[in-house]
Design a protein around this motif. Structure first.
Motif, short mmCIF file in Angstrom:
data_model
loop_
_atom_site.label_atom_id
_atom_site.label_comp_id
_atom_site.label_asym_id
_atom_site.label_seq_id
_atom_site.Cartn_x
_atom_site.Cartn_y
_atom_site.Cartn_z
N ILE A 124 0.84 -1.20 0.00
CA ILE A 124 0.00 0.00 0.00
C ILE A 124 0.88 1.26 0.00
O ILE A 124 0.66 2.18 -0.79
CB ILE A 124 -0.97 -0.01 1.20
CG1 ILE A 124 -2.02 -1.11 1.00
CG2 ILE A 124 -1.63 1.35 1.37
CD1 ILE A 124 -2.87 -1.38 2.24
N ALA A 125 1.89 1.27 0.86
CA ALA A 125 2.77 2.44 0.94
C ALA A 125 3.56 2.65 -0.35
O ALA A 125 3.63 3.76 -0.88
CB ALA A 125 3.74 2.29 2.12
N LEU A 137 2.96 1.45 -3.42
CA LEU A 137 2.11 1.78 -4.56
C LEU A 137 1.62 3.22 -4.50
O LEU A 137 1.48 3.87 -5.54
CB LEU A 137 0.94 0.81 -4.66
CG LEU A 137 1.29 -0.58 -5.15
CD1 LEU A 137 0.07 -1.51 -5.07
CD2 LEU A 137 1.85 -0.55 -6.55
N THR A 138 1.39 3.73 -3.31
CA THR A 138 1.01 5.13 -3.16
C THR A 138 2.14 6.04 -3.63
O THR A 138 1.93 6.98 -4.40
CB THR A 138 0.65 5.45 -1.69
OG1 THR A 138 -0.42 4.58 -1.30
CG2 THR A 138 0.23 6.89 -1.52
N VAL A 139 3.36 5.76 -3.17
CA VAL A 139 4.53 6.55 -3.59
C VAL A 139 4.77 6.39 -5.08
O VAL A 139 5.00 7.37 -5.80
CB VAL A 139 5.79 6.13 -2.78
CG1 VAL A 139 7.04 6.75 -3.36
CG2 VAL A 139 5.62 6.52 -1.33
N SER A 141 2.70 5.57 -7.52
CA SER A 141 1.71 6.22 -8.38
C SER A 141 1.88 7.74 -8.39
O SER A 141 1.60 8.39 -9.39
CB SER A 141 0.29 5.84 -7.96
OG SER A 141 0.00 6.36 -6.69
N ARG A 142 2.38 8.28 -7.30
CA ARG A 142 2.58 9.73 -7.24
C ARG A 142 3.84 10.16 -7.97
O ARG A 142 3.87 11.23 -8.58
CB ARG A 142 2.62 10.18 -5.79
CG ARG A 142 2.75 11.66 -5.67
CD ARG A 142 2.40 12.15 -4.34
NE ARG A 142 2.48 13.61 -4.37
CZ ARG A 142 2.32 14.35 -3.35
NH1 ARG A 142 2.06 13.80 -2.18
NH2 ARG A 142 2.42 15.64 -3.43
N TYR A 143 4.91 9.33 -7.90
CA TYR A 143 6.21 9.72 -8.45
C TYR A 143 6.68 8.79 -9.56
O TYR A 143 7.88 8.65 -9.79
CB TYR A 143 7.26 9.74 -7.33
CG TYR A 143 6.95 10.73 -6.24
CD1 TYR A 143 7.10 12.09 -6.44
CD2 TYR A 143 6.48 10.29 -5.00
CE1 TYR A 143 6.80 13.00 -5.44
CE2 TYR A 143 6.19 11.19 -3.99
CZ TYR A 143 6.35 12.54 -4.22
OH TYR A 143 6.06 13.44 -3.23
N ARG A 144 5.79 8.16 -10.28
CA ARG A 144 6.19 7.15 -11.26
C ARG A 144 7.05 7.68 -12.39
O ARG A 144 7.77 6.92 -13.02
CB ARG A 144 4.97 6.46 -11.83
CG ARG A 144 4.21 7.28 -12.85
CD ARG A 144 3.08 6.53 -13.44
NE ARG A 144 2.11 6.36 -12.37
CZ ARG A 144 0.92 5.87 -12.49
NH1 ARG A 144 0.51 5.49 -13.65
NH2 ARG A 144 0.10 5.76 -11.49
#
Length: 189
Positions: free
Chosen positions: A98-99, A101-103, A105-108
């Motif tokens: 979860i952590a 994938l959150t990072v 998706s924001r900084y891909r």
């Protein structure tokens, strides 16, 4: 075969939590970590017992990342040990997923984030290579180098050249081992 030592639940929990935290790359990348914890660090199982569990786990459906901890937990601490080991492996993975994938998706689009994902592949390959070498080395003690290498080559041909599913190859080897006549002991009538 000696009886495995009974594992304290707290020790079992922390051993499999470490595996869950450090086992990036999925189930196959966790196998060397599981071996390190249960065979080398805590001596709950021998190398031969671990190899048997790995072989059986690979033939059964479902993710190896939960089958091995479940069986090992049950083996060394009963039903509660099974629950503790599986929970200790999956909870860190869920939180990390979860952590991350959150990072991600924001900084891909950031180059070093893309590079991190690509850098995991060679590390997992080295870990799996080391595990394969350890098992080949152990199999040569029982079967000899010629038979071990012939079996590895035959499995490679079946899987990579003929497209046979690895589970069928492993199942065939297990069936052959189970159906093989047991050698007679010296002095037995």
């Amino acid at each position: 075969m000696k009886a495995p030592s009974k594992a304290p639940l707290g020790t079992l929990f922390w051993a499999f939590t470490r595996i869950g935290l450090l086992g990036f790359g999925g189930g196959p990348s966790m196998i060397p970590l599981v071996r390190e914890e249960v065979v080398k660090r805590h001596a709950w199982l021998s190398d031969e017992e671990f190899a048997d569990i790995l072989a059986i786990g690979n033939t059964l459906p479902g993710p190896i990342a939960t089958k091995m901890p479940g069986y090992i937990g049950y083996r060394v601490a009963g039903t509660l040990g099974c629950i503790v080991a599986v929970g200790a492996v999956i909870i860190p993975m869920i939180v990390a997923m979860i952590a991350l994938l959150t990072v991600f998706s924001r900084y891909r689009d950031v180059a070093w984030i893309r590079g991190m994902g690509q850098a995991v592949v060679p590390v997992v390959m080295v870990m799996m290579g080391q595990l394969a070498w350890d098992f080949l080395d152990k199999s040569q003690l029982v079967l000899g180098w010629l038979v071990s290498l012939a079996m590895a080559a035959a499995a490679g041909v079946l899987i990579y050249l003929l497209g046979v599913h690895p589970g069928l190859v492993i199942g065939g080897i297990l069936a052959a081992a189970l159906l093989r006549p047991m050698p007679r002991k010296a002095g037995a009538s």
